[in-house]
Design an enzyme around this catalytic site. Structure first.
Site, PDB file in Angstrom:
ATOM      1  CB  SER A  48      81.894 -34.481  18.625  1.00  0.00           C
ATOM      2  OG  SER A  48      81.942 -33.083  18.469  1.00  0.00           O
ATOM      3  CG  ASP A  73      81.849 -24.509  13.395  1.00  0.00           C
ATOM      4  OD1 ASP A  73      81.331 -25.442  14.031  1.00  0.00           O
ATOM      5  OD2 ASP A  73      83.076 -24.425  13.178  1.00  0.00           O
ATOM      6  N   GLY A 102      79.211 -21.601  24.325  1.00  0.00           N
ATOM      7  CA  GLY A 102      79.125 -22.257  23.029  1.00  0.00           C
ATOM      8  C   GLY A 102      78.537 -23.655  23.053  1.00  0.00           C
ATOM      9  N   GLY A 115      90.249 -20.017  12.814  1.00  0.00           N
ATOM     10  CA  GLY A 115      89.284 -20.939  12.206  1.00  0.00           C
ATOM     11  C   GLY A 115      87.880 -20.784  12.772  1.00  0.00           C
ATOM     12  CE  LYS A 136      86.243 -26.050  14.053  1.00  0.00           C
ATOM     13  NZ  LYS A 136      85.231 -25.203  14.687  1.00  0.00           N
ATOM     14  CB  THR A 154      87.134 -29.753  16.771  1.00  0.00           C
ATOM     15  OG1 THR A 154      87.023 -28.644  17.644  1.00  0.00           O
ATOM     16  CG2 THR A 154      87.925 -30.851  17.458  1.00  0.00           C
TER      17      THR A 154
HETATM   18  P1  ATR Z   1      90.480 -21.301  16.305  1.00  0.00           P
HETATM   19  O1  ATR Z   1      90.125 -22.379  15.346  1.00  0.00           O
HETATM   20  O2  ATR Z   1      90.092 -21.495  17.727  1.00  0.00           O
HETATM   21  O3  ATR Z   1      90.059 -19.960  15.819  1.00  0.00           O
HETATM   22  P2  ATR Z   1      93.142 -20.503  15.715  1.00  0.00           P
HETATM   23  O4  ATR Z   1      92.932 -20.494  14.230  1.00  0.00           O
HETATM   24  O5  ATR Z   1      94.458 -20.960  16.292  1.00  0.00           O
HETATM   25  O6  ATR Z   1      92.085 -21.394  16.404  1.00  0.00           O
HETATM   26  O7  ATR Z   1      92.814 -19.042  16.259  1.00  0.00           O
HETATM   27  C1  ATR Z   1      92.887 -18.704  17.607  1.00  0.00           C
HETATM   28  C2  ATR Z   1      92.350 -17.293  17.745  1.00  0.00           C
HETATM   29  O8  ATR Z   1      92.474 -16.878  19.103  1.00  0.00           O
HETATM   30  C3  ATR Z   1      93.117 -16.296  16.918  1.00  0.00           C
HETATM   31  O9  ATR Z   1      92.228 -15.277  16.538  1.00  0.00           O
HETATM   32  C4  ATR Z   1      94.154 -15.798  17.925  1.00  0.00           C
HETATM   33  O10 ATR Z   1      94.702 -14.549  17.632  1.00  0.00           O
HETATM   34  P3  ATR Z   1      96.006 -14.447  16.669  1.00  0.00           P
HETATM   35  O11 ATR Z   1      95.512 -14.674  15.264  1.00  0.00           O
HETATM   36  O12 ATR Z   1      96.497 -13.067  16.898  1.00  0.00           O
HETATM   37  O13 ATR Z   1      96.948 -15.521  17.147  1.00  0.00           O
HETATM   38  C5  ATR Z   1      93.285 -15.713  19.156  1.00  0.00           C
HETATM   39  N1  ATR Z   1      94.028 -15.702  20.413  1.00  0.00           N
HETATM   40  C6  ATR Z   1      94.664 -16.730  21.009  1.00  0.00           C
HETATM   41  N2  ATR Z   1      95.200 -16.350  22.188  1.00  0.00           N
HETATM   42  C7  ATR Z   1      94.896 -15.035  22.344  1.00  0.00           C
HETATM   43  C8  ATR Z   1      95.151 -14.044  23.356  1.00  0.00           C
HETATM   44  N3  ATR Z   1      95.843 -14.341  24.466  1.00  0.00           N
HETATM   45  N4  ATR Z   1      94.643 -12.807  23.178  1.00  0.00           N
HETATM   46  C9  ATR Z   1      93.940 -12.495  22.064  1.00  0.00           C
HETATM   47  N5  ATR Z   1      93.672 -13.374  21.067  1.00  0.00           N
HETATM   48  C10 ATR Z   1      94.126 -14.619  21.202  1.00  0.00           C
END
Ligand code: ATR
Length: 282
Positions: free
Chosen positions: A18, A103, A242, A131, A67, A63
Protein backbone atom coordinates in the site's frame (compact mmCIF):
# COMPACT_ATOMS: atom_id res chain seq x y z
CA UNK A 1 0.21 23.46 3.16
CA UNK A 2 1.58 20.74 5.43
CA UNK A 3 1.96 17.24 4.09
CA UNK A 4 -1.07 15.09 4.86
CA UNK A 5 -0.43 11.93 6.85
CA UNK A 6 -1.80 8.53 5.81
CA UNK A 7 -0.95 4.98 6.82
CA UNK A 8 -1.81 1.33 6.47
CA UNK A 9 -2.40 -0.59 9.70
CA UNK A 10 -2.00 -4.37 9.78
CA UNK A 11 -0.24 -7.27 11.43
CA UNK A 12 2.15 -8.11 9.90
CA UNK A 13 2.35 -5.07 7.66
CA UNK A 14 6.01 -4.78 6.72
CA UNK A 15 5.45 -6.38 3.29
CA UNK A 16 2.36 -4.29 2.48
CA UNK A 17 2.40 -2.79 -1.02
CA UNK A 18 0.00 0.00 0.00
CA UNK A 19 2.73 2.61 0.73
CA UNK A 20 4.15 1.99 -2.74
CA UNK A 21 0.76 2.15 -4.44
CA UNK A 22 -0.35 5.35 -2.69
CA UNK A 23 3.09 6.86 -3.29
CA UNK A 24 2.73 6.16 -7.02
CA UNK A 25 -0.82 7.60 -7.10
CA UNK A 26 0.41 10.71 -5.26
CA UNK A 27 3.25 11.30 -7.75
CA UNK A 28 0.87 10.78 -10.65
CA UNK A 29 -1.71 13.28 -9.33
CA UNK A 30 0.76 15.76 -7.82
CA UNK A 31 -0.59 15.39 -4.29
CA UNK A 32 1.91 15.72 -1.43
CA UNK A 33 1.38 13.04 1.19
CA UNK A 34 3.19 10.87 3.66
CA UNK A 35 2.05 7.20 3.76
CA UNK A 36 3.48 4.91 6.45
CA UNK A 37 3.03 1.24 7.38
CA UNK A 38 2.11 0.78 11.06
CA UNK A 39 2.17 -2.66 12.66
CA UNK A 40 -0.56 -3.22 15.25
CA UNK A 41 -2.17 -6.34 16.66
CA UNK A 42 -5.95 -6.22 17.25
CA UNK A 43 -5.20 -5.53 20.94
CA UNK A 44 -2.80 -2.66 20.12
CA UNK A 45 -4.90 -1.20 17.34
CA UNK A 46 -7.11 1.27 19.29
CA UNK A 47 -4.05 2.85 20.94
CA UNK A 48 -2.08 2.86 17.68
CA UNK A 49 -4.95 4.60 15.89
CA UNK A 50 -5.24 7.12 18.71
CA UNK A 51 -1.52 7.93 18.43
CA UNK A 52 -1.89 8.29 14.64
CA UNK A 53 -4.87 10.62 15.18
CA UNK A 54 -2.88 12.72 17.65
CA UNK A 55 -0.06 13.04 15.14
CA UNK A 56 -2.45 14.49 12.56
CA UNK A 57 -3.45 11.37 10.62
CA UNK A 58 -5.93 12.23 7.87
CA UNK A 59 -6.70 8.76 6.59
CA UNK A 60 -5.70 5.12 6.86
CA UNK A 61 -6.08 1.78 5.19
CA UNK A 62 -6.67 -1.22 7.40
CA UNK A 63 -5.63 -4.71 6.47
CA UNK A 64 -5.38 -8.14 8.11
CA UNK A 65 -6.43 -8.85 10.81
CA UNK A 66 -7.90 -5.48 11.78
CA UNK A 67 -10.83 -4.87 9.42
CA UNK A 68 -13.53 -5.91 11.86
CA UNK A 69 -11.80 -4.09 14.75
CA UNK A 70 -11.64 -0.94 12.59
CA UNK A 71 -15.37 -1.15 11.97
CA UNK A 72 -15.98 -1.10 15.73
CA UNK A 73 -13.80 2.00 16.19
CA UNK A 74 -15.58 4.20 13.66
CA UNK A 75 -18.03 6.91 14.69
CA UNK A 76 -19.68 6.68 11.27
CA UNK A 77 -19.62 4.04 8.53
CA UNK A 78 -20.68 3.89 4.89
CA UNK A 79 -23.47 1.61 3.81
CA UNK A 80 -21.06 -0.76 2.07
CA UNK A 81 -18.93 -0.96 5.23
CA UNK A 82 -22.03 -1.81 7.26
CA UNK A 83 -23.07 -4.50 4.81
CA UNK A 84 -19.55 -5.97 5.06
CA UNK A 85 -19.24 -5.48 8.83
CA UNK A 86 -15.62 -4.64 8.03
CA UNK A 87 -13.69 -1.45 7.27
CA UNK A 88 -10.57 -1.12 5.11
CA UNK A 89 -10.54 2.69 4.75
CA UNK A 90 -10.64 5.30 7.51
CA UNK A 91 -11.10 9.00 6.87
CA UNK A 92 -10.81 11.69 9.52
CA UNK A 93 -13.55 14.27 9.31
CA UNK A 94 -15.14 16.54 11.94
CA UNK A 95 -12.84 15.05 14.58
CA UNK A 96 -14.13 11.52 14.00
CA UNK A 97 -13.15 8.44 12.02
CA UNK A 98 -15.44 7.58 9.15
CA UNK A 99 -15.19 3.96 7.94
CA UNK A 100 -15.62 2.71 4.39
CA UNK A 101 -14.92 -0.57 2.65
CA UNK A 102 -13.45 -0.36 -0.85
CA UNK A 103 -12.48 -4.05 -1.15
CA UNK A 104 -15.63 -5.20 -2.92
CA UNK A 105 -15.66 -2.32 -5.41
CA UNK A 106 -11.93 -2.92 -6.02
CA UNK A 107 -12.43 -6.63 -6.67
CA UNK A 108 -15.37 -6.12 -9.01
CA UNK A 109 -13.54 -3.39 -10.93
CA UNK A 110 -10.47 -5.58 -11.37
CA UNK A 111 -12.41 -8.69 -12.39
CA UNK A 112 -14.74 -6.92 -14.82
CA UNK A 113 -12.63 -4.11 -16.26
CA UNK A 114 -9.09 -5.51 -16.15
CA UNK A 115 -9.58 -9.28 -16.29
CA UNK A 116 -12.67 -9.09 -18.52
CA UNK A 117 -14.65 -11.59 -16.44
CA UNK A 118 -18.44 -11.62 -16.63
CA UNK A 119 -19.70 -11.79 -13.04
CA UNK A 120 -23.33 -12.35 -14.02
CA UNK A 121 -22.75 -16.07 -13.62
CA UNK A 122 -25.15 -18.69 -12.41
CA UNK A 123 -23.20 -20.21 -9.50
CA UNK A 124 -20.30 -18.66 -7.60
CA UNK A 125 -18.50 -20.11 -4.56
CA UNK A 126 -16.89 -17.95 -1.90
CA UNK A 127 -14.44 -19.80 0.35
CA UNK A 128 -14.08 -18.07 3.73
CA UNK A 129 -16.24 -15.87 5.93
CA UNK A 130 -13.68 -13.66 7.69
CA UNK A 131 -12.98 -9.99 7.14
CA UNK A 132 -11.83 -10.46 3.55
CA UNK A 133 -14.91 -12.46 2.56
CA UNK A 134 -17.25 -10.03 4.30
CA UNK A 135 -15.65 -7.15 2.44
CA UNK A 136 -16.29 -8.55 -1.03
CA UNK A 137 -19.53 -10.55 -0.67
CA UNK A 138 -22.00 -7.64 -1.02
CA UNK A 139 -20.30 -6.29 -4.16
CA UNK A 140 -20.19 -9.78 -5.68
CA UNK A 141 -23.95 -10.17 -5.19
CA UNK A 142 -24.51 -6.69 -6.60
CA UNK A 143 -22.47 -7.63 -9.68
CA UNK A 144 -25.38 -9.85 -10.69
CA UNK A 145 -24.59 -13.48 -9.97
CA UNK A 146 -27.63 -15.71 -9.47
CA UNK A 147 -26.24 -17.62 -6.47
CA UNK A 148 -23.32 -17.01 -4.11
CA UNK A 149 -22.51 -20.11 -2.09
CA UNK A 150 -20.48 -19.34 1.04
CA UNK A 151 -18.45 -22.10 2.67
CA UNK A 152 -16.26 -21.61 5.72
CA UNK A 153 -14.34 -23.99 7.96
CA UNK A 154 -16.24 -22.53 10.93
CA UNK A 155 -19.87 -22.87 9.74
CA UNK A 156 -21.30 -20.30 12.16
CA UNK A 157 -19.28 -17.57 10.46
CA UNK A 158 -20.66 -18.61 7.04
CA UNK A 159 -24.20 -18.54 8.43
CA UNK A 160 -23.60 -15.11 9.98
CA UNK A 161 -22.32 -13.73 6.67
CA UNK A 162 -25.32 -15.11 4.79
CA UNK A 163 -27.66 -13.56 7.38
CA UNK A 164 -25.87 -10.20 7.14
CA UNK A 165 -26.20 -10.20 3.35
CA UNK A 166 -29.97 -10.38 3.70
CA UNK A 167 -30.57 -12.14 0.40
CA UNK A 168 -31.89 -15.59 1.31
CA UNK A 169 -31.96 -17.88 -1.70
CA UNK A 170 -29.16 -15.99 -3.47
CA UNK A 171 -26.59 -16.23 -0.66
CA UNK A 172 -26.38 -19.82 0.58
CA UNK A 173 -24.12 -21.34 3.26
CA UNK A 174 -22.84 -24.91 3.35
CA UNK A 175 -20.36 -26.95 5.44
CA UNK A 176 -16.70 -27.17 4.41
CA UNK A 177 -16.98 -30.98 4.68
CA UNK A 178 -19.67 -30.88 1.97
CA UNK A 179 -17.54 -29.14 -0.68
CA UNK A 180 -17.34 -32.40 -2.64
CA UNK A 181 -21.14 -32.56 -2.90
CA UNK A 182 -21.93 -29.04 -4.10
CA UNK A 183 -21.40 -29.59 -7.83
CA UNK A 184 -19.35 -27.26 -10.03
CA UNK A 185 -19.15 -23.47 -10.09
CA UNK A 186 -18.57 -20.80 -12.76
CA UNK A 187 -16.51 -18.77 -10.32
CA UNK A 188 -14.56 -19.90 -7.23
CA UNK A 189 -13.17 -17.17 -4.99
CA UNK A 190 -10.69 -17.86 -2.23
CA UNK A 191 -11.14 -15.39 0.62
CA UNK A 192 -9.46 -17.60 3.23
CA UNK A 193 -6.01 -17.06 4.64
CA UNK A 194 -5.24 -20.79 4.31
CA UNK A 195 -2.69 -20.19 1.53
CA UNK A 196 -0.40 -18.60 4.07
CA UNK A 197 -0.09 -22.02 5.69
CA UNK A 198 1.11 -23.67 2.46
CA UNK A 199 -0.22 -26.10 -0.12
CA UNK A 200 -1.63 -28.71 2.26
CA UNK A 201 -4.48 -26.36 3.19
CA UNK A 202 -5.86 -26.60 -0.38
CA UNK A 203 -6.87 -30.19 -0.72
CA UNK A 204 -10.13 -29.04 -2.34
CA UNK A 205 -12.20 -31.38 -4.54
CA UNK A 206 -11.76 -30.99 -8.31
CA UNK A 207 -15.53 -31.46 -8.68
CA UNK A 208 -15.93 -27.75 -7.76
CA UNK A 209 -14.68 -26.71 -11.19
CA UNK A 210 -15.32 -27.28 -14.87
CA UNK A 211 -13.38 -26.13 -17.93
CA UNK A 212 -15.13 -22.73 -17.88
CA UNK A 213 -14.49 -21.98 -14.20
CA UNK A 214 -12.60 -18.82 -13.28
CA UNK A 215 -10.66 -19.09 -10.00
CA UNK A 216 -9.88 -15.92 -8.08
CA UNK A 217 -7.68 -15.56 -5.01
CA UNK A 218 -8.00 -12.38 -2.98
CA UNK A 219 -4.43 -12.98 -1.81
CA UNK A 220 -1.42 -12.11 -3.93
CA UNK A 221 2.22 -13.13 -3.94
CA UNK A 222 3.20 -16.34 -2.17
CA UNK A 223 -0.07 -16.58 -0.25
CA UNK A 224 -1.95 -17.01 -3.56
CA UNK A 225 0.24 -19.83 -4.87
CA UNK A 226 -1.45 -22.86 -3.20
CA UNK A 227 -5.03 -22.01 -4.25
CA UNK A 228 -4.09 -20.98 -7.80
CA UNK A 229 -1.96 -24.12 -8.18
CA UNK A 230 -4.98 -26.18 -7.11
CA UNK A 231 -7.17 -24.28 -9.61
CA UNK A 232 -4.75 -24.94 -12.48
CA UNK A 233 -4.52 -28.61 -11.55
CA UNK A 234 -8.33 -28.73 -11.49
CA UNK A 235 -8.40 -27.40 -15.08
CA UNK A 236 -9.86 -23.94 -14.45
CA UNK A 237 -10.07 -21.66 -17.49
CA UNK A 238 -8.74 -18.62 -15.69
CA UNK A 239 -6.74 -17.99 -12.54
CA UNK A 240 -6.49 -14.49 -11.12
CA UNK A 241 -4.68 -13.37 -7.99
CA UNK A 242 -5.54 -10.39 -5.76
CA UNK A 243 -2.93 -7.93 -7.03
CA UNK A 244 -5.38 -6.08 -9.29
CA UNK A 245 -7.94 -5.89 -6.49
CA UNK A 246 -5.27 -4.46 -4.20
CA UNK A 247 -4.51 -1.66 -6.67
CA UNK A 248 -8.20 -0.97 -7.36
CA UNK A 249 -9.24 -0.85 -3.69
CA UNK A 250 -6.36 1.55 -3.11
CA UNK A 251 -7.54 3.75 -6.00
CA UNK A 252 -11.04 3.79 -4.53
CA UNK A 253 -9.64 4.85 -1.11
CA UNK A 254 -7.42 7.46 -2.80
CA UNK A 255 -10.46 8.86 -4.61
CA UNK A 256 -12.36 9.09 -1.32
CA UNK A 257 -9.51 10.94 0.39
CA UNK A 258 -8.30 13.23 -2.38
CA UNK A 259 -11.23 13.51 -4.79
CA UNK A 260 -9.07 12.34 -7.70
CA UNK A 261 -9.16 8.95 -9.42
CA UNK A 262 -5.64 7.80 -10.28
CA UNK A 263 -4.68 5.74 -13.33
CA UNK A 264 -4.32 2.22 -12.02
CA UNK A 265 -2.93 0.43 -15.09
CA UNK A 266 0.68 1.70 -14.87
CA UNK A 267 0.82 1.01 -11.13
CA UNK A 268 -0.60 -2.49 -11.63
CA UNK A 269 1.85 -3.16 -14.47
CA UNK A 270 4.84 -2.10 -12.37
CA UNK A 271 3.82 -4.34 -9.49
CA UNK A 272 3.03 -7.22 -11.82
CA UNK A 273 6.46 -6.99 -13.39
CA UNK A 274 7.95 -7.79 -9.97
CA UNK A 275 5.56 -10.65 -9.56
CA UNK A 276 5.29 -11.89 -13.11
CA UNK A 277 4.22 -15.47 -12.64
CA UNK A 278 1.00 -15.21 -10.73
CA UNK A 279 -1.73 -14.39 -13.26
CA UNK A 280 -2.35 -16.67 -16.17
CA UNK A 281 -5.27 -17.06 -18.45
CA UNK A 282 -6.60 -17.30 -21.93
P1 ATR B 1 -9.39 -12.29 6.75
O1 ATR B 1 -9.53 -10.84 7.04
O2 ATR B 1 -8.24 -12.72 5.91
O3 ATR B 1 -10.66 -12.89 6.25
P2 ATR B 1 -9.89 -13.68 9.18
O4 ATR B 1 -11.08 -12.84 9.55
O5 ATR B 1 -8.94 -14.17 10.25
O6 ATR B 1 -8.99 -12.93 8.18
O7 ATR B 1 -10.42 -14.93 8.35
C1 ATR B 1 -9.57 -15.91 7.83
C2 ATR B 1 -10.42 -16.83 6.97
O8 ATR B 1 -9.60 -17.88 6.48
C3 ATR B 1 -11.54 -17.47 7.75
O9 ATR B 1 -12.61 -17.69 6.86
C4 ATR B 1 -10.89 -18.78 8.18
O10 ATR B 1 -11.79 -19.80 8.50
P3 ATR B 1 -12.38 -19.92 10.01
O11 ATR B 1 -13.41 -18.83 10.15
O12 ATR B 1 -12.96 -21.28 10.05
O13 ATR B 1 -11.19 -19.73 10.92
C5 ATR B 1 -10.14 -19.12 6.92
N1 ATR B 1 -9.05 -20.08 7.11
C6 ATR B 1 -7.85 -19.86 7.69
N2 ATR B 1 -7.08 -20.97 7.64
C7 ATR B 1 -7.82 -21.92 7.01
C8 ATR B 1 -7.60 -23.29 6.63
N3 ATR B 1 -6.45 -23.92 6.90
N4 ATR B 1 -8.59 -23.93 5.96
C9 ATR B 1 -9.75 -23.31 5.68
N5 ATR B 1 -10.03 -22.03 6.01
C10 ATR B 1 -9.09 -21.34 6.65
Amino acid sequence: MSIRRYAVFGHPVVHSLSPRIHGAFARQTGIALDYAAIDATPEDFPAALEAFTASGGAGANVTLPLKEAAFALCARTSERARRAGAVNTLTRSDGQWHGDNTDGAGLVRDLMDRQGLDLRVNRALLLGAGGAARGVAPALLDAGMDELWIVNRNPQRADALVDALGEPGRAISRYWEDLGRLGDFDLVINATSAGREGAAAFALPFTLTNDRTAAVDLNYGEAAIPFLAWARAAGCRRTVDGLGMLVEQAAESFHGWHGMRPETDPVYAALRERDATLVTGD
